[in-house]
Design a protein around this motif. Structure first.
Motif, short mmCIF file in Angstrom:
data_model
loop_
_atom_site.label_atom_id
_atom_site.label_comp_id
_atom_site.label_asym_id
_atom_site.label_seq_id
_atom_site.Cartn_x
_atom_site.Cartn_y
_atom_site.Cartn_z
N LEU A 29 5.80 11.16 8.01
CA LEU A 29 5.21 11.83 6.85
C LEU A 29 4.09 12.77 7.28
O LEU A 29 4.01 13.91 6.81
CB LEU A 29 4.68 10.76 5.88
CG LEU A 29 4.25 11.26 4.52
CD1 LEU A 29 5.43 11.84 3.76
CD2 LEU A 29 3.61 10.12 3.71
N PHE A 53 9.91 3.97 1.67
CA PHE A 53 9.79 5.27 0.98
C PHE A 53 10.20 5.17 -0.49
O PHE A 53 10.01 6.10 -1.25
CB PHE A 53 10.65 6.33 1.68
CG PHE A 53 9.98 6.95 2.87
CD1 PHE A 53 9.12 8.03 2.72
CD2 PHE A 53 10.19 6.45 4.14
CE1 PHE A 53 8.49 8.61 3.81
CE2 PHE A 53 9.56 7.01 5.25
CZ PHE A 53 8.72 8.09 5.08
N TYR A 65 11.75 13.71 1.61
CA TYR A 65 10.45 14.31 1.30
C TYR A 65 10.56 15.72 1.85
O TYR A 65 11.28 15.93 2.82
CB TYR A 65 9.34 13.50 2.02
CG TYR A 65 7.94 13.95 1.74
CD1 TYR A 65 7.25 13.48 0.62
CD2 TYR A 65 7.31 14.88 2.57
CE1 TYR A 65 5.96 13.90 0.36
CE2 TYR A 65 6.02 15.30 2.31
CZ TYR A 65 5.34 14.81 1.21
OH TYR A 65 4.07 15.22 0.96
N LEU A 297 4.95 6.16 -1.46
CA LEU A 297 4.37 7.37 -0.85
C LEU A 297 2.85 7.33 -0.77
O LEU A 297 2.27 7.76 0.22
CB LEU A 297 4.80 8.59 -1.65
CG LEU A 297 6.04 9.32 -1.15
CD1 LEU A 297 6.27 10.58 -1.96
CD2 LEU A 297 5.90 9.67 0.33
N GLU A 301 0.89 7.80 2.56
CA GLU A 301 0.03 8.97 2.77
C GLU A 301 -1.33 8.54 3.32
O GLU A 301 -1.87 9.16 4.23
CB GLU A 301 -0.14 9.73 1.45
CG GLU A 301 0.95 10.77 1.29
CD GLU A 301 1.03 11.38 -0.09
OE1 GLU A 301 0.26 10.99 -0.99
OE2 GLU A 301 1.89 12.26 -0.27
#
Ligand SMILES: Nc1ncnc2c1ncn2[C@@H]1O[C@H](COP(=O)(O)OP(=O)(O)OP(=O)(O)O)[C@@H](O)[C@H]1O
Ligand SMILES: [Mg+2]
Length: 317
Positions: A29, A53, A65, A297, A301
């Motif tokens: 990511l 995910f 993504y 996510l 992140e």
């Protein structure tokens, strides 16, 4: 750790349950957020990238993504595909008189343990060699250490096997035994074996190309993962594979109170010191234990910022 993102191929390995999939996903990511085209490959038969995910992955490349494409390699499917390819090749090489028997033999071999591993390695090799033109970075989330170490030895093992087969084929040819298509020049079986060997050499070269491919060892600050990672680092080094980072996952945050926590933290400090000592020659990164398990996510992140953000390699205090 930002240096990791300069590589083209990254493997994430380590003991079961330490956070390989979580870290590989967060790293993928982070790279995608930097504008790289990333392929995240799950090779662990117990796939969990889809869960992390919260997006469906499949055995085909699927965008999960922007800039990030995922695959969950299906070992059964790859084994089937592998056997079918071999059968096809055989069909082209042998006359109908012995074809049926040859294919029956192959079907028998296909049930042997180890075929899935060979097929999985074949697929990984194919991705390493062919998809690297399409992606800036290919990340492999691997199964627990032992399995991965065997996979990495595969080119060596298969090369000697192919060598032995070629030798046998050559001696059959020189004795002029009654084998179909012997004597056609060049011998198609030898050519196929040679081609396979060349492919393996390509994968092997990729694995050992230090500025191109790196292995990230994930561990938690506890006794057994430290020992297992130290052994893995040594094995990788012996195999001339670059260990480009040690990720120490689930490090306790410093702002907690209570006796239980203090005791855990004390033990952890001991292991953290040990990790710094034993892995001194590798870049070491520390990742905090989150309040919850890591999926979705938002969590990823957060973790990817920890991984890709500025960090001087100092342990968290
Ligand atoms: N830093 C963290 N903080 C909190 N939970 C974490 C952290 N890292 C991983 N976890 C959790 O630990 C569990 C195991 O993580 P993960 O599946 O990534 O491990 P793994 O090494 O890939 O396991 P396996 O060997 O089974 O493939 C998951 O539930 C994950 O959410
Ligand atoms: Mg995993």
């Amino acid at each position: 750790m930002r240096d990791l993102l300069k590589k083209r191929i990254l493997f994430f390995g380590g003991k079961g349950g330490v956070g390989k999939t979580t870290c590989a996903s967060a790293m993928a990511l982070a790279a995608a957020k930097q504008g790289k085209r990333v392929l995240l490959v799950s090779t662990d038969p117990a796939h969990s990238t889809s869960d992390i995910f919260e997006r469906p992955f499949s055995k085909e490349e699927t965008e999960i993504y922007p800039g990030l494409v995922g695959i969950e390699v299906d070992a059964d499917y790859e084994a089937r595909r592998y056997i079918d390819t071999v059968k096809e090749q055989i069909a082209r090489l042998f006359s109908p008189s012995i074809l049926k028997e040859a294919q029956r033999q192959i079907e028998l071999v296909s049930t042997m343990p180890g075929v899935e591993e060979v097929a999985l390695f074949d697929r990984m090799g194919e991705l390493m060699v062919t998809r690297i033109d399409v992606y800036d970075l290919v990340i492999f989330d691997t199964a627990p250490t032992g399995h991965t170490m065997r996979l990495l030895r595969m080119p060596e093992l298969m090369s000697s096997w192919i060598e032995a087969l070629s030798k046998r084929r050559r001696s059959l040819i020189s004795f002029g035994q009654n084998i179909d298509k012997v004597g056609s020049d060049p011998d198609p079986i030898l050519t196929t074996l040679e081609r396979r060997k060349e492919k393996l050499e390509q994968v092997r070269a990729r694995l050992m190309q230090h500025n191109f491919t790196g292995f990230v060892l994930v561990l938690v600050p506890e006794r057994l993962p430290i020992e297992e990672s130290a052994r893995a680092a040594e094995t990788l080094q012996d195999a001339n594979v670059n260990v480009c980072g040690i990720l120490v996952n689930r490090v306790l945050p410093e702002n907690l109170q209570g006796e239980f926590y203090q005791a855990r933290r004390q033990q952890e400090q001991k292991y953290r010191d040990e990790i710094q000592r034993r892995f001194a020659k590798y870049p070491v990164e520390w990742i905090l234990q989150f309040e919850t398990d890591v999926y979705g996510l938002k969590n990823l992140e957060r973790l990817s910022e920890m991984l890709a953000g500025p960090n001087d390699g100092a342990p968290l205090r």
